[in-house]
Design a protein around this motif. Structure first.
Motif, mmCIF file in Angstrom:
data_model
loop_
_atom_site.group_PDB
_atom_site.id
_atom_site.type_symbol
_atom_site.label_atom_id
_atom_site.label_comp_id
_atom_site.label_asym_id
_atom_site.label_seq_id
_atom_site.Cartn_x
_atom_site.Cartn_y
_atom_site.Cartn_z
ATOM 1 N N ASP A 1 -0.024 9.425 9.349
ATOM 2 C CA ASP A 1 -0.465 10.066 8.014
ATOM 3 C C ASP A 1 0.661 11.449 7.466
ATOM 4 O OD1 ASP A 1 0.044 11.508 10.521
ATOM 5 O OD2 ASP A 1 -1.667 13.225 10.965
ATOM 6 N N LYS A 2 2.109 10.395 8.115
ATOM 7 C CA LYS A 2 3.477 11.677 7.930
ATOM 8 C C LYS A 2 4.222 9.988 7.422
ATOM 9 C CE LYS A 2 3.179 13.566 12.579
ATOM 10 N NZ LYS A 2 3.884 13.649 13.636
ATOM 11 N N THR A 3 4.442 10.855 5.911
ATOM 12 C CA THR A 3 4.607 10.040 4.847
ATOM 13 C C THR A 3 5.843 9.384 5.344
ATOM 14 O OG1 THR A 3 3.291 11.562 3.264
ATOM 15 C CG2 THR A 3 5.119 10.433 2.591
ATOM 16 N N TRP A 4 6.769 10.172 5.962
ATOM 17 C CA TRP A 4 7.872 10.303 6.235
ATOM 18 C C TRP A 4 8.165 8.946 6.858
ATOM 19 C CZ3 TRP A 4 10.816 10.242 11.255
ATOM 20 C CH2 TRP A 4 12.142 9.642 11.163
ATOM 21 N N ILE A 5 6.761 8.814 8.233
ATOM 22 C CA ILE A 5 6.885 7.535 8.967
ATOM 23 C C ILE A 5 6.530 6.238 7.621
ATOM 24 C CG2 ILE A 5 5.342 6.164 10.989
ATOM 25 C CD1 ILE A 5 5.621 9.298 12.660
ATOM 26 N N GLU A 6 5.825 6.763 7.187
ATOM 27 C CA GLU A 6 5.319 5.828 6.699
ATOM 28 C C GLU A 6 6.485 5.023 5.415
ATOM 29 O OE1 GLU A 6 2.197 6.651 3.602
ATOM 30 O OE2 GLU A 6 1.051 6.313 5.249
ATOM 31 N N LYS A 7 7.732 5.406 5.558
ATOM 32 C CA LYS A 7 8.667 5.260 4.419
ATOM 33 C C LYS A 7 9.831 4.273 5.220
ATOM 34 C CE LYS A 7 8.272 9.279 1.406
ATOM 35 N NZ LYS A 7 9.064 10.584 0.873
ATOM 36 N N GLU B 1 1.091 -1.279 0.216
ATOM 37 C CA GLU B 1 0.016 0.011 -0.063
ATOM 38 C C GLU B 1 1.060 1.021 0.368
ATOM 39 O OE1 GLU B 1 -2.751 -0.142 3.020
ATOM 40 O OE2 GLU B 1 -2.950 -2.313 2.869
ATOM 41 N N THR B 2 2.070 0.824 0.622
ATOM 42 C CA THR B 2 2.937 2.621 0.901
ATOM 43 C C THR B 2 3.897 2.754 -0.093
ATOM 44 O OG1 THR B 2 3.954 1.384 1.924
ATOM 45 C CG2 THR B 2 2.564 2.573 3.219
ATOM 46 N N PHE B 3 4.595 1.591 -0.855
ATOM 47 C CA PHE B 3 5.326 1.471 -1.564
ATOM 48 C C PHE B 3 4.944 1.560 -2.550
ATOM 49 C CE2 PHE B 3 10.340 -0.397 -2.412
ATOM 50 C CZ PHE B 3 10.345 0.937 -2.692
ATOM 51 N N THR B 4 4.604 2.831 -3.019
ATOM 52 C CA THR B 4 3.633 2.220 -5.074
ATOM 53 C C THR B 4 4.149 2.172 -6.041
ATOM 54 O OG1 THR B 4 3.227 4.522 -4.821
ATOM 55 C CG2 THR B 4 1.267 2.781 -3.797
ATOM 56 N N SER B 5 5.629 2.843 -6.214
ATOM 57 C CA SER B 5 6.732 2.677 -7.204
ATOM 58 C C SER B 5 6.678 1.094 -7.812
ATOM 59 C CB SER B 5 7.664 4.099 -7.142
ATOM 60 O OG SER B 5 8.264 3.731 -6.215
ATOM 61 N N GLU B 6 6.941 0.612 -6.457
ATOM 62 C CA GLU B 6 7.185 -0.652 -7.287
ATOM 63 C C GLU B 6 6.468 -2.014 -6.131
ATOM 64 O OE1 GLU B 6 9.783 -1.982 -8.210
ATOM 65 O OE2 GLU B 6 10.886 0.053 -7.641
ATOM 66 N N LYS B 7 5.221 -1.195 -6.950
ATOM 67 C CA LYS B 7 3.543 -2.058 -6.884
ATOM 68 C C LYS B 7 4.000 -3.342 -6.932
ATOM 69 C CE LYS B 7 -1.416 -1.914 -6.756
ATOM 70 N NZ LYS B 7 -1.590 -1.769 -5.892
ATOM 71 N N GLN B 8 4.181 -3.766 -8.126
ATOM 72 C CA GLN B 8 4.125 -5.004 -9.317
ATOM 73 C C GLN B 8 5.266 -5.551 -8.087
ATOM 74 O OE1 GLN B 8 4.977 -4.995 -13.684
ATOM 75 N NE2 GLN B 8 3.980 -6.576 -13.585
#
Length: 152
Positions: free
Chosen positions: A114-120, A63-70
């Protein structure tokens, strides 16, 4: 790729130290690695349980690393397949811990931010620990294959 795309690795030491994710691991309480491996069924049960547990974490990564979804989709599928395959090799498959839907939902809620940095950072920690878990899994399966009447 996480480090290159999001530059979270170099600037995130505090977050890495605060890792409070409860990711599956082979720990000291499992005993010495070779002793741990000498109990084939226990080893396979722990590996299969760990892979099932990682499923929810990998879904979060998806869900969070969408650039590598496949790639992450493929990782989720192959991890589930490996967990099932190893579970079938266990003497008592009911001993393999498969998180129920309530546990999975609770974990998903805990991981959300809700923080992108924490998700990463969370994604980085999950992938790092999954890599470590898989390295130990490969060693364990090789060991079992070479020392037992064991086939994968």
């Amino acid at each position: 790729q996480m480090c290159e795309k999001f530059t979270v690795c170099a600037n995130s030491m505090e977050m890495l130290v605060q890792n409070n994710l409860n990711l599956p691991k082979v720990t000291e309480e499992d005993g010495d690695f070779l002793t741990f491996l000498s109990f084939q069924d226990k080893c396979l049960t722990k590996i299969s349980s760990g892979l099932y547990t990682f499923q929810t974490y990998l879904e979060y990564v998806q869900e969070t690393f969408t650039s590598e979804k496949q790639n992450v989709e493929s990782l989720c599928y192959t991890t589930e397949h490996l967990a099932r395959t190893i579970r079938q090799m266990v003497i008592n498959p009911n001993e393999v811990i498969i998180p129920d839907s309530a546990t999975q939902e609770s974990l998903r809620a805990k991981l959300k931010s809700d923080k992108t940095w924490i998700e990463k950072i969370t994604t980085h920690l999950i992938l790092r620990d999954f890599t470590s878990f898989m390295e130990k899994t490969v060693r364990a399966v090789r060991y079992l294959k070479n020392t037992r009447s064991f086939s994968v």
